[in-house]
Enzyme design. Structure first.
Site, PDB file in Angstrom:
ATOM      1  N   HIS A  62       0.807  -1.221   0.000  1.00 32.47           N
ATOM      2  CA  HIS A  62       0.000   0.000   0.000  1.00 32.47           C
ATOM      3  C   HIS A  62       0.849   1.285   0.000  1.00 32.47           C
ATOM      4  O   HIS A  62       0.633   2.185   0.814  1.00 32.47           O
ATOM      5  CB  HIS A  62      -0.939  -0.008   1.211  1.00 32.47           C
ATOM      6  CG  HIS A  62      -2.157   0.856   1.063  1.00 32.47           C
ATOM      7  ND1 HIS A  62      -2.139   2.227   1.247  1.00 32.47           N
ATOM      8  CD2 HIS A  62      -3.433   0.552   0.760  1.00 32.47           C
ATOM      9  CE1 HIS A  62      -3.352   2.712   1.062  1.00 32.47           C
ATOM     10  NE2 HIS A  62      -4.164   1.722   0.773  1.00 32.47           N
ATOM     11  N   GLU A 108      -2.315  -1.101  -6.119  1.00 27.06           N
ATOM     12  CA  GLU A 108      -2.207  -2.261  -5.249  1.00 27.06           C
ATOM     13  C   GLU A 108      -2.674  -3.510  -5.999  1.00 27.06           C
ATOM     14  O   GLU A 108      -3.876  -3.720  -6.151  1.00 27.06           O
ATOM     15  CB  GLU A 108      -3.089  -2.058  -4.012  1.00 27.06           C
ATOM     16  CG  GLU A 108      -2.929  -0.697  -3.351  1.00 27.06           C
ATOM     17  CD  GLU A 108      -4.218  -0.217  -2.662  1.00 27.06           C
ATOM     18  OE1 GLU A 108      -5.038  -1.051  -2.251  1.00 27.06           O
ATOM     19  OE2 GLU A 108      -4.407   1.002  -2.529  1.00 27.06           O
TER      20      GLU A 108
END
Ligand SMILES: *[C@@H]1O[C@H](CO)[C@@H](O)[C@H](O)[C@H]1NC(C)=O
Ligand SMILES: *[C@@H]1O[C@H](CO)[C@@H](O)[C@H](O)[C@H]1NC(C)=O
Ligand SMILES: *[C@@H]1O[C@H](CO)[C@@H](O)[C@H](O)[C@H]1NC(C)=O
Length: 362
Positions: A192, A328
């Site tokens: 992330h 992501e």
């Protein structure tokens, strides 16, 4: 807060060079991977990427990821600056799923749902530093975490490894794997990091150009969950269409379906899952820096930092909405409750493997 103080103390043990004493392996520290003028800093708190520094074409250096100055601040972080999420990333509806006839209840930390593996997911634990080589041709660090049976509600012991490796000039490889040791369990990890190719304090990324190798996405409802059964829809004719390069800001204000305006969307990556393939390409015209992401997962989440709001960051910078973007790679959202999506269940003894390469250039 006692825990915060503990980590401040641990911070005094910042690891330099490649020497790694046995007792340092479980201490929270900051580890630098350095090759030429490329530097990546990682902490074993949450397997977090803290900084990525490289020059632009004029030789001006910048740190191109958002984050915080000290590990102690990451302990309190709620913005998810740079860690690995797991055991199951994104949301699980009502924090509940059924596997082999047994009902599992997870830690609820996002309204009535579970987000990023729960409030004390893999982003809020200390990983063991298994190997660290800070310099040379391919500097790397391997972090290890044993997730226990019942942690945040998930079944079975799980061995997890994350390796960050400088894989070439300005290229950062991420390898994540997980092995189910004794019980079947869902697994879906993600990384992330928030990128801003102009530098982490350079303002918003609305002028960055983005191209995504994704013709389809999974529309989400107001709770950021897929409909039931989960729908996969073409991006054509929607503000989600980045098949041709477009500025992130061009249509961002049309993306109003979620709880905040901006992209927080799961795309299905074109091509064959389980094979490394191009996922995304980003370019910042102002600095000339570019980023290419390759990965082997079925999907990718595009998040444009919609929830940052005068958030205090590194070096006295203040991050506002759209100050960075996250790319992501991941599995389908809430797959454990959606049999129509590819399964994320890892049977006992099975191995999950997730690879990403971020290729930066200036
Ligand atoms: C973390 O939060 C606690 C409680 O709000 C606070 O006392 C502490 O100073 C914070 N630590 C850092 C490093 O910001
Ligand atoms: C997982 O990754 C680590 C580090 O790269 C490696 O040592 C280990 O063998 C891998 N595990 C499996 C089961 O592939
Ligand atoms: C940002 O935070 C301020 C102060 O907490 C709040 O009043 C404002 O509504 C927030 N803005 C957004 C867009 O959430």
């Amino acid at each position: 807060m006692a825990r915060g103080e503990l980590f401040l103390l641990a911070l005094l043990c910042v690891v330099a060079g490649s020497a790694l004493a046995a007792d340092a392996r479980k201490t929270v520290g900051v580890y630098e991977l350095k090759k030429g003028d490329f530097s990546v800093k990682v902490t074993n708190w949450g397997a977090t990427i803290m900084s990525v520094i490289l020059p632009d074409s004029r030789g001006n250096f910048a740190d191109v990821v958002l984050g915080l100055d000290t590990v102690a601040e990451y302990v309190n972080d709620t913005s998810f600056f740079g860690p690995v999420a797991g055991r199951v990333a994104q949301r699980i509806a009502r924090g509940r799923f059924v596997l082999d006839g047994k009902v599992y209840h997870l830690n609820i930390n996002d309204g009535r749902n579970t987000l990023q593996g729960g409030g004390r997911g893999f982003h809020k634990v200390i990983w063991t530093v298994k190997e660290f080589v800070g310099a040379g041709d391919y500097p790397y660090i391997t972090l290890y975490y044993r997730s226990f049976d019942g942690e945040q509600g998930f079944p079975g012991n799980l061995d997890v490894h994350v390796t960050y490796r400088v894989a070439g000039p300005y290229a950062l490889g991420v390898h994540m794997n997980a092995t189910a040791l004794d019980k079947a369990t869902p697994v879906n990890l993600l990384q992330h990091t928030y990128w801003n190719l102009g530098g982490h304090g350079a303002g918003d990324v609305l002028g960055h150009t983005l191209c995504l190798s994704a013709s389809r996405y999974t529309p989400l409802d107001g709770e950021m969950l897929p409909s039931s059964p989960g729908r996969v829809a073409p991006v054509a004719g929607t503000p989600f269409d980045f098949r041709a390069p477009a500025p992130i800001g061009a249509r961002v204000r049309q993306v109003t379906g979620g709880r905040a305006v901006g992209y927080d969307a799961n795309y299905v990556v074109d091509g064959e899952p389980d094979r490394m393939r191009p996922v995304a390409a980003v370019r910042d015209g102002a600095s000339g820096r570019a980023l290419e992401l390759w990965g082997n997962q079925p999907c990718v989440q595009l998040y444009t930092a919609n929830w940052l709001n005068r958030t205090r960051g590194k070096a006295g910078e203040v991050y506002d909405r759209y100050a960075g973007l996250c790319l992501e790679t991941q599995g389908y959202p809430d797959a454990v409750n959606h049999p129509e999506f590819p399964s994320q269940t890892l049977r006992r003894g099975q191995v999950y493997r997730h690879d990403m390469v971020f290729k930066l250039s200036s």
